[in-house]
Design an enzyme around this catalytic site. Sequence first.
Site, PDB file in Angstrom:
ATOM      1  N   TYR A 281      -1.454  -0.285  10.188  1.00  0.00           N
ATOM      2  CA  TYR A 281      -1.512  -0.693   8.770  1.00  0.00           C
ATOM      3  C   TYR A 281      -0.215  -0.291   8.044  1.00  0.00           C
ATOM      4  CZ  TYR A 281      -3.779  -1.008   4.110  1.00  0.00           C
ATOM      5  OH  TYR A 281      -4.123  -1.315   2.811  1.00  0.00           O
TER       6      TYR A 281
ATOM      7  N   SER B 259       0.843  -1.194   0.000  1.00  0.00           N
ATOM      8  CA  SER B 259       0.000   0.000   0.000  1.00  0.00           C
ATOM      9  C   SER B 259       0.879   1.245   0.000  1.00  0.00           C
ATOM     10  CB  SER B 259      -0.878   0.012   1.250  1.00  0.00           C
ATOM     11  OG  SER B 259      -1.505   1.263   1.395  1.00  0.00           O
TER      12      SER B 259
HETATM   13  P1  NAI Z   1     -11.578  -5.816   0.646  1.00  0.00           P
HETATM   14  O1  NAI Z   1     -11.929  -5.525   2.056  1.00  0.00           O
HETATM   15  O2  NAI Z   1     -12.548  -5.513  -0.443  1.00  0.00           O
HETATM   16  O3  NAI Z   1     -11.129  -7.337   0.497  1.00  0.00           O
HETATM   17  C1  NAI Z   1     -10.257  -7.929   1.408  1.00  0.00           C
HETATM   18  C2  NAI Z   1     -10.245  -9.400   1.183  1.00  0.00           C
HETATM   19  O4  NAI Z   1      -9.410 -10.017   2.165  1.00  0.00           O
HETATM   20  C3  NAI Z   1     -11.612 -10.039   1.332  1.00  0.00           C
HETATM   21  O5  NAI Z   1     -11.778 -10.992   0.302  1.00  0.00           O
HETATM   22  C4  NAI Z   1     -11.529 -10.738   2.696  1.00  0.00           C
HETATM   23  O6  NAI Z   1     -12.329 -11.883   2.759  1.00  0.00           O
HETATM   24  C5  NAI Z   1     -10.072 -11.092   2.741  1.00  0.00           C
HETATM   25  N1  NAI Z   1      -9.565 -11.336   4.093  1.00  0.00           N
HETATM   26  C6  NAI Z   1      -9.545 -10.482   5.143  1.00  0.00           C
HETATM   27  N2  NAI Z   1      -9.012 -11.081   6.220  1.00  0.00           N
HETATM   28  C7  NAI Z   1      -8.687 -12.349   5.831  1.00  0.00           C
HETATM   29  C8  NAI Z   1      -8.111 -13.456   6.491  1.00  0.00           C
HETATM   30  N3  NAI Z   1      -7.739 -13.383   7.769  1.00  0.00           N
HETATM   31  N4  NAI Z   1      -7.929 -14.620   5.787  1.00  0.00           N
HETATM   32  C9  NAI Z   1      -8.291 -14.701   4.492  1.00  0.00           C
HETATM   33  N5  NAI Z   1      -8.837 -13.674   3.814  1.00  0.00           N
HETATM   34  C10 NAI Z   1      -9.048 -12.523   4.476  1.00  0.00           C
HETATM   35  O7  NAI Z   1     -10.200  -5.046   0.401  1.00  0.00           O
HETATM   36  P2  NAI Z   1      -9.412  -4.641  -0.920  1.00  0.00           P
HETATM   37  O8  NAI Z   1      -9.503  -3.177  -1.053  1.00  0.00           O
HETATM   38  O9  NAI Z   1      -9.762  -5.495  -2.062  1.00  0.00           O
HETATM   39  O10 NAI Z   1      -7.931  -4.955  -0.419  1.00  0.00           O
HETATM   40  C11 NAI Z   1      -7.115  -5.985  -0.941  1.00  0.00           C
HETATM   41  C12 NAI Z   1      -5.684  -5.686  -0.556  1.00  0.00           C
HETATM   42  O11 NAI Z   1      -5.290  -4.446  -1.132  1.00  0.00           O
HETATM   43  C13 NAI Z   1      -5.472  -5.548   0.955  1.00  0.00           C
HETATM   44  O12 NAI Z   1      -4.237  -6.136   1.317  1.00  0.00           O
HETATM   45  C14 NAI Z   1      -5.410  -4.052   1.146  1.00  0.00           C
HETATM   46  O13 NAI Z   1      -4.674  -3.719   2.292  1.00  0.00           O
HETATM   47  C15 NAI Z   1      -4.742  -3.615  -0.137  1.00  0.00           C
HETATM   48  N6  NAI Z   1      -4.944  -2.212  -0.492  1.00  0.00           N
HETATM   49  C16 NAI Z   1      -6.190  -1.717  -0.758  1.00  0.00           C
HETATM   50  C17 NAI Z   1      -6.338  -0.387  -1.092  1.00  0.00           C
HETATM   51  C18 NAI Z   1      -7.661   0.221  -1.411  1.00  0.00           C
HETATM   52  O14 NAI Z   1      -7.717   1.443  -1.573  1.00  0.00           O
HETATM   53  N7  NAI Z   1      -8.724  -0.538  -1.530  1.00  0.00           N
HETATM   54  C19 NAI Z   1      -5.179   0.524  -1.145  1.00  0.00           C
HETATM   55  C20 NAI Z   1      -3.924  -0.118  -0.843  1.00  0.00           C
HETATM   56  C21 NAI Z   1      -3.830  -1.426  -0.536  1.00  0.00           C
END
Ligand code: NAI
Length: 241
Positions: free
Chosen positions: A153, A140
Amino acid sequence: MQVALVTGGSRGIGRAVSVKLAAEGYYVLVNYVSNDAAAQETLARIQSAGGDGELLKFDVADYAATEKALAEWQTAHPDEYIAVLVNNAGIRKDNLLLWMEPDDWYKVLRTNLDSFYNVSKQLLQPMVVHRAGRIINIASLSGLKGLPGQTNYSAAKGGLIAATKALAQEVAARKVTVNAVAPGFIATDMVEGLDAEELAKTIPAKRFGKPEEVAELVAFLASDRAAYINGEVISINGGIF
Ligand code: NAI
């Protein structure tokens, strides 16, 4: 059959990456922790795009559960190995450090950073033995610059970036690459509750990114074309640093 594992593949960026890798011909293992319906929807999209895969439910923050799930998959598929790992699962629990409870610190570290160890540890040996592998870590912007309200984070993602650079040097000679992608603001459930309109004004591109745009970059890093990129962190943020 080329196999890819996407952690946290049920929604957001993980879902887009799963669908993209499936379209590129990978058999995609879609990991998730709780939302069965969302995970099924990802699998349905994979299949309707002509791809295939399966769901693999386990908590990446739990070493024993991760080890068990992946060992069971390997035993059931003795002739296969997971050649591409996308460490995508993540959560945020924002607060000023002054008010941050221990649970919010440790849960974010466990889910965003320990998960890198928990999952990569299981898959690294087969990659090294086959002399082919890709690990792509979803970091990130917070991990590069640190963001107030996100010391937990930022620490986790910063740690992930450092781990990426270290591991890349351990396995590069075995034709395994380890890279990180550092998104800025991407329109997913994770950014719900943020004032998107106001925030977008601060982004040079004047908009949030799309999960599919991150998936394009991940797919490139997973491909043979990216064989000489190793230990790198690639920002994808519309120009905001
Ligand atoms: P989201 O909240 O839409 O999806 C997160 C996913 O991780 C979900 O499928 C959830 O089931 C899964 N998850 C959470 N805890 C878990 C666990 N303990 N075991 C297995 N699966 C688990 O989030 P998003 O935005 O798609 O984020 C994906 C990645 O991108 C994350 O690592 C986030 O930190 C990173 N990210 C997101 C940004 C954004 O603006 N959306 C910006 C920078 C990084």
